[in-house]
Design a protein around this motif. Sequence first.
Motif, PDB file in Angstrom:
ATOM      1  N   GLU A 170      -6.354   0.621  -0.796  1.00  0.00           N
ATOM      2  CA  GLU A 170      -6.846  -0.075   0.398  1.00  0.00           C
ATOM      3  C   GLU A 170      -8.328  -0.380   0.308  1.00  0.00           C
ATOM      4  O   GLU A 170      -8.724  -1.493   0.061  1.00  0.00           O
ATOM      5  CB  GLU A 170      -6.494   0.695   1.664  1.00  0.00           C
ATOM      6  N   THR A 189       0.827  -1.201   0.000  1.00  0.00           N
ATOM      7  CA  THR A 189       0.000   0.000   0.000  1.00  0.00           C
ATOM      8  C   THR A 189       0.864   1.255   0.000  1.00  0.00           C
ATOM      9  O   THR A 189       0.580   2.231  -0.695  1.00  0.00           O
ATOM     10  CB  THR A 189      -0.933  -0.013   1.223  1.00  0.00           C
ATOM     11  N   ASP A 203      -5.663  -2.037  -4.991  1.00  0.00           N
ATOM     12  CA  ASP A 203      -4.952  -2.484  -3.789  1.00  0.00           C
ATOM     13  C   ASP A 203      -5.849  -3.470  -3.056  1.00  0.00           C
ATOM     14  O   ASP A 203      -6.844  -3.083  -2.455  1.00  0.00           O
ATOM     15  CB  ASP A 203      -4.633  -1.262  -2.920  1.00  0.00           C
ATOM     16  N   GLU A 204      -5.488  -4.713  -3.097  1.00  0.00           N
ATOM     17  CA  GLU A 204      -6.267  -5.780  -2.463  1.00  0.00           C
ATOM     18  C   GLU A 204      -7.758  -5.614  -2.724  1.00  0.00           C
ATOM     19  O   GLU A 204      -8.551  -5.476  -1.787  1.00  0.00           O
ATOM     20  CB  GLU A 204      -5.997  -5.802  -0.953  1.00  0.00           C
TER      21      GLU A 204
HETATM   22 MG   LIG Z   1      -2.093  -2.728   2.105  1.00  0.00          MG
END
Ligand SMILES: [Mg+2]
Lengths: 323, 348
Positions: A88, A48, A160-161
Amino acid sequence: MDVAVRTVNLRKTYLSRGSRRVAVTGLSMAVPLGGVHGFLGPNGSGKTTTIRMLLGLVRADSGTAEVFGEAVPKRLPQVIDRVGAIVESPKFFPTFTARQNLVLLAGAIGSPRHRVDEVLEATHLGDRGRDRYSGFSLGMKQRLAIAATLLKDPDLLIFDEPTNGLDPAGIREVRDTMRSLGAEGKTVLVSSHILAEVEQVADTVSIIGHGSLLAEGRVSDILGGAGASGVGQVRVGVASPDRAAQVLQAEGYTLTRDDAYLMVGTDDPSAVTRSLAGHGLYVSELVPVRADLESAFLALTAGEGLGGEADRVAGGRSDGGAS
Amino acid sequence: MSETLVSPDSRPRTERRPKGTSFAGLVGVELRRLWWRRLTKAAVVAVVLFTGAMVYNAYTASAPERLAQQLDDFRTMTQQAPQMLEECKKQEAMERDRSGDPAVDFGCDQQQTPTLEDMGLVLPVADVITEGIAKVGALLLAFVALLLGASFVGAEFSTGSMGTWLTFAPRRLQVASSKLTAAALAGAGIALLGLVLGNLGARMVAVVNRPGDDLVLPDPAQLTDPLALLGLRVVALAVGAGLIGAALALLLRHTAAIIGVVLGYAVVVEGIAVQSFLQGRLQRWSVLHNIEAFVEKGSTYFAESCTDARCEYTQHTITYTQGWVFLLGVVVAIVAVGLVAFRRRDVS
Ligand SMILES: [Mg+2]
Ligand SMILES: Nc1ncnc2c1ncn2[C@@H]1O[C@H](COP(=O)(O)OP(=O)(O)OP(=O)(O)O)[C@@H](O)[C@H]1O
């Protein structure tokens, strides 16, 4: 090789309450143009943070980064129109409706108003546009975030994820989306700590641990290379494994015992059945196991303290193996 | 095959990729967001209620029956005035004898002749009522503007949408300036709303409370300062407060923290420290005194000054010029710090 994103010796130290935490320690990586690029690393490895630096949200201590050949963050304004990102988790104004949130963002980039309705439709949120964001389910929030990135028609998408917390259908939807974007020629940079996810969607991968690069390349190469000297493995079920082991060893195969099974290093499973059949040994089960992903990942990221996440990695692998 | 989120028709129909927007465009978007916020609506309601309360207050204070009653009291008082003056002088003389100091001054002459105007017993005139409302309301309007500006930007940090925003508009200084501009305009809007409502209310009070022929009252003194200019200063104060609120949010990132800092400052520094240290001489640099000096074109405070023998309170003036220069300095300083902090710091 043309790259969409390149970082050289990127470094970031967080200072919080007097303590220093080095999150990224001289990361150099390259994301090729077009296709899906996985950004794999355990929790806290700096994924991140790296993404934030690429987006100019976090200032690097040292090192350089570029997106489409432009140095960031200095020349970010020149390329930001080509970059869509979800960092995130989706973050919008909770008391505004989905539509209001998108209208504001569209205003920021001078995107015409009708785009808002188009992207809402495209992400199947057309009928929820007038609902407050705070009432959205996680999957809908994620879709709204994707809708927001589509306002720009970006060439590079940074996720991000993106599957965190989604149900299987949602995960699948997001993965298919990433794949189809990659197939269209867009560059998708997707971070994940789940090996199976990267394996399923990505063409190329950068693996990081402790804030620096551990391995980078085509997913198939990396995963192949992680097995015994670049060779795949097959799991062989046979009535008398001891004899089978002798036969195969005599023929020069490397193998290990795994309970009642043999793990045989080879890229040609049919040769194994042929050899065994020649000695009157008949294979009851033969499963190609592409390099042991889990142990490769764990070996590369050794000492990262995966903790509870190890379970997920393992679970993901068996999913992948079954297909 | 499961559906993907990006069907071919999600491609923009316009061929050209949007190329960002101008500063004015950003301000426009920020104003739209401001307009949509619940707190903005609450602030408007608060201003309406508060102005209404002040108008109502002016209405009861200038009701003809009440003025008539006060006029009676006043007459009684003026009849007693000579006696009271005599009494005062007598006391003063006794004190001079007792202390042996001929300089003792009870200020008897000052109590001498209260006029109807001194007592506020004048015809209710719209402009004068408006002036009163503007002066009393200035601080409150400024506080509302500050809150509005603070939460306008603070909410972006607390919801995390600042990060999203910066991935659409990455020029930090431009982004921050557009937010500050919107907060300033919000302050102006709030102040204008209060002033316009106050003025309308005052006009109504003047009409409704116009006394009958039986009650003869003098006209109030002419306003020394045009009402429009007073209004402008009240607007300017609210603009400054909006800017400070937004700039503090860029710096502190939490609406609650800002409210804490502002209220803490008001109580601890303005309320206690300024009064108790350096014999009150710090009051010259008190924000509240300077606000008063700015809005009312001058302010006074008392500070103790001691010579060898004794200490006495003397009155000091804060000029209008000092007031606006000081306030402008405060606004510029806080805005500058907010901008620098926002430009440099990480956003998560
Ligand atoms: Mg992360
Ligand atoms: N704002 C911050 N202040 C201080 N430390 C931070 C901050 N953000 C991240 N860190 C630290 O930096 C390191 C890297 O964090 P980062 O969020 O980049 O990891 P990650 O790879 O994204 O992990 P995850 O898979 O859990 O999302 C961690 O040790 C984290 O504690």
